[in-house]
Scaffold this active site. Structure first.
Site, PDB file in Angstrom:
ATOM      1  N   LYS A  63      70.081  43.849  35.010  1.00 12.49           N
ATOM      2  CA  LYS A  63      69.150  42.725  34.988  1.00 12.49           C
ATOM      3  C   LYS A  63      68.383  42.640  36.316  1.00 12.49           C
ATOM      4  O   LYS A  63      68.719  43.349  37.282  1.00 12.49           O
ATOM      5  CB  LYS A  63      69.935  41.447  34.679  1.00 12.49           C
ATOM      6  N   TYR A 103      68.170  37.490  23.553  1.00  5.27           N
ATOM      7  CA  TYR A 103      69.131  36.402  23.755  1.00  5.27           C
ATOM      8  C   TYR A 103      69.011  35.324  22.677  1.00  5.27           C
ATOM      9  O   TYR A 103      69.371  34.171  22.919  1.00  5.27           O
ATOM     10  CB  TYR A 103      68.959  35.804  25.155  1.00  5.27           C
ATOM     11  N   PHE A 111      71.672  26.704  29.159  1.00  4.07           N
ATOM     12  CA  PHE A 111      71.200  27.713  30.117  1.00  4.07           C
ATOM     13  C   PHE A 111      70.132  28.641  29.522  1.00  4.07           C
ATOM     14  O   PHE A 111      69.643  29.544  30.207  1.00  4.07           O
ATOM     15  CB  PHE A 111      72.369  28.541  30.657  1.00  4.07           C
ATOM     16  N   ARG A 156      80.996  43.182  37.779  1.00  2.55           N
ATOM     17  CA  ARG A 156      80.730  41.779  38.137  1.00  2.55           C
ATOM     18  C   ARG A 156      81.763  41.265  39.145  1.00  2.55           C
ATOM     19  O   ARG A 156      81.434  40.498  40.054  1.00  2.55           O
ATOM     20  CB  ARG A 156      80.734  40.918  36.875  1.00  2.55           C
ATOM     21  N   ASN A 166      74.488  37.780  36.832  1.00  3.58           N
ATOM     22  CA  ASN A 166      75.714  38.591  36.817  1.00  3.58           C
ATOM     23  C   ASN A 166      75.416  40.075  36.609  1.00  3.58           C
ATOM     24  O   ASN A 166      76.225  40.833  36.112  1.00  3.58           O
ATOM     25  CB  ASN A 166      76.687  38.058  35.761  1.00  3.58           C
ATOM     26  N   HIS A 169      74.054  43.479  31.496  1.00  2.00           N
ATOM     27  CA  HIS A 169      74.293  43.114  30.096  1.00  2.00           C
ATOM     28  C   HIS A 169      74.894  44.320  29.391  1.00  2.00           C
ATOM     29  O   HIS A 169      74.490  45.460  29.633  1.00  2.00           O
ATOM     30  CB  HIS A 169      72.982  42.745  29.386  1.00  2.00           C
ATOM     31  N   GLU A 180      70.396  45.854  19.299  1.00  2.00           N
ATOM     32  CA  GLU A 180      69.809  45.743  20.643  1.00  2.00           C
ATOM     33  C   GLU A 180      69.119  47.047  21.073  1.00  2.00           C
ATOM     34  O   GLU A 180      68.059  47.014  21.701  1.00  2.00           O
ATOM     35  CB  GLU A 180      70.896  45.361  21.654  1.00  2.00           C
TER      36      GLU A 180
HETATM   37  P1  IDP Z   1      77.880  38.295  28.487  1.00  2.00           P
HETATM   38  O1  IDP Z   1      76.656  38.764  29.228  1.00  2.00           O
HETATM   39  O2  IDP Z   1      79.123  38.471  29.298  1.00  2.00           O
HETATM   40  O3  IDP Z   1      77.992  38.862  27.097  1.00  2.00           O
HETATM   41  P2  IDP Z   1      77.066  35.800  27.209  1.00  2.00           P
HETATM   42  O4  IDP Z   1      78.000  34.652  26.944  1.00  2.00           O
HETATM   43  O5  IDP Z   1      76.592  36.601  26.056  1.00  2.00           O
HETATM   44  O6  IDP Z   1      77.762  36.709  28.336  1.00  2.00           O
HETATM   45  O7  IDP Z   1      75.819  35.192  27.960  1.00  2.00           O
HETATM   46  C1  IDP Z   1      74.651  35.938  28.146  1.00  2.00           C
HETATM   47  C2  IDP Z   1      74.170  35.742  29.562  1.00  2.00           C
HETATM   48  O8  IDP Z   1      73.793  34.370  29.725  1.00  2.00           O
HETATM   49  C3  IDP Z   1      75.223  35.976  30.634  1.00  2.00           C
HETATM   50  O9  IDP Z   1      75.368  37.342  30.966  1.00  2.00           O
HETATM   51  C4  IDP Z   1      74.675  35.160  31.764  1.00  2.00           C
HETATM   52  O10 IDP Z   1      73.603  35.837  32.422  1.00  2.00           O
HETATM   53  C5  IDP Z   1      74.106  33.953  31.038  1.00  2.00           C
HETATM   54  N1  IDP Z   1      75.055  32.836  30.918  1.00  2.00           N
HETATM   55  C6  IDP Z   1      76.116  32.743  30.099  1.00  2.00           C
HETATM   56  N2  IDP Z   1      76.755  31.567  30.248  1.00  2.00           N
HETATM   57  C7  IDP Z   1      76.063  30.892  31.189  1.00  2.00           C
HETATM   58  C8  IDP Z   1      76.233  29.607  31.776  1.00  2.00           C
HETATM   59  O11 IDP Z   1      77.157  28.846  31.469  1.00  2.00           O
HETATM   60  N3  IDP Z   1      75.330  29.270  32.727  1.00  2.00           N
HETATM   61  C9  IDP Z   1      74.301  30.073  33.092  1.00  2.00           C
HETATM   62  N4  IDP Z   1      74.105  31.274  32.553  1.00  2.00           N
HETATM   63  C10 IDP Z   1      74.977  31.700  31.608  1.00  2.00           C
HETATM   64 MG    MG Z   2      76.767  38.554  25.405  1.00  2.92          MG
END
Ligand code: IDP
Ligand code: MG
Length: 202
Positions: A63, A103, A111, A156, A166, A169, A180
């Protein structure tokens, strides 16, 4: 004299193999995954090519924070040195509509808007990695979503502190990976080739 069984013998099964350290003989009738593992632990044999799980492809995004923090090389190296095969790679300044599709599952969450702003804020490296259990392997390499909670040793866990920013993806299932990959890559952008160490990596 201790004789180390050749790969072909082991594949046929039923051959008598002798542990060079203990001197004990083991009869190998079926090459189950655990038999492979035991053989490789106990004998110095050429690595056996495992055909236990299907090859998978997965979408990995580095990212915009990964690019801005100059971590592209470090993160790509984690996937590469694990033994996965790089099947596609490009640098994309993600348009809003692609970010929305990518997304879509998070639409309506608090968020969501911030996440789209983040993903569209600068270049992202899009990659397709291929290998045995590639989806789960990549998720394990990445670590938990929240960089502050992700285990040390993961991408991470070692390199991220934020929940949103983070770095990476990774698709969360083979089905989502297919969706995807089709979003980010045209089929002609994925390159098929044989990687020379495939029989060593397994
Ligand atoms: P993942 O990337 O570990 O699969 P997901 O729950 O699919 O996590 O969330 C997608 C992305 O959304 C995360 O990688 C992160 O960048 C962002 N994200 C997820 N939860 C939060 C949150 O609680 N606050 C802010 N950003 C979040
Ligand atoms: Mg995810």
């Amino acid at each position: 004299m201790n004789r180390i069984p050749a790969t072909g013998e082991l594949r046929r099964g039923g051959s008598l193999a002798r542990n060079p350290r203990s001197g004990k003989s083991n009869r190998v009738d079926v090459l189950t995954p655990s038999a492979h593992h035991n053989l490789e632990q106990n004998f110095r044999v050429f690595p056996l090519h495992r055909e236990i799980s299907p090859m998978q492809q997965t979408l990995i995004l580095l990212k915009p924070d990964a690019v801005q923090r100059r971590l592209v090389g470090a993160i790509t190296g984690r996937f590469e040195s694990k033994g996965l095969r790089l099947a596609g790679l490009k640098l994309v300044h993600t348009p809003r509509d692609l970010a929305e599709k990518h997304y879509a599952v998070h639409k309506g969450k608090p968020f969501y808007e911030s996440l789209l702003t983040f993903l569209t804020s600068g270049p992202t490296v899009a990659m397709v990695w291929e290998g045995r259990e590639a989806v789960a392997v990549c998720r394990n390499l990445m670590g938990m979503t929240d960089g502050g909670k992700a285990a040390p040793g993961t991408i991470r866990g070692d390199l991220a502190l934020s929940v949103q920013n983070n770095l990476v993806h990774g698709s969360d299932s083979p089905e989502n990976a297919a969706i995807e990959i089709a979003l980010w890559f045209k089929s002609e952008e994925l390159v098929k080739y044989t990687i020379t160490d495939a029989s060593w990596v397994g």
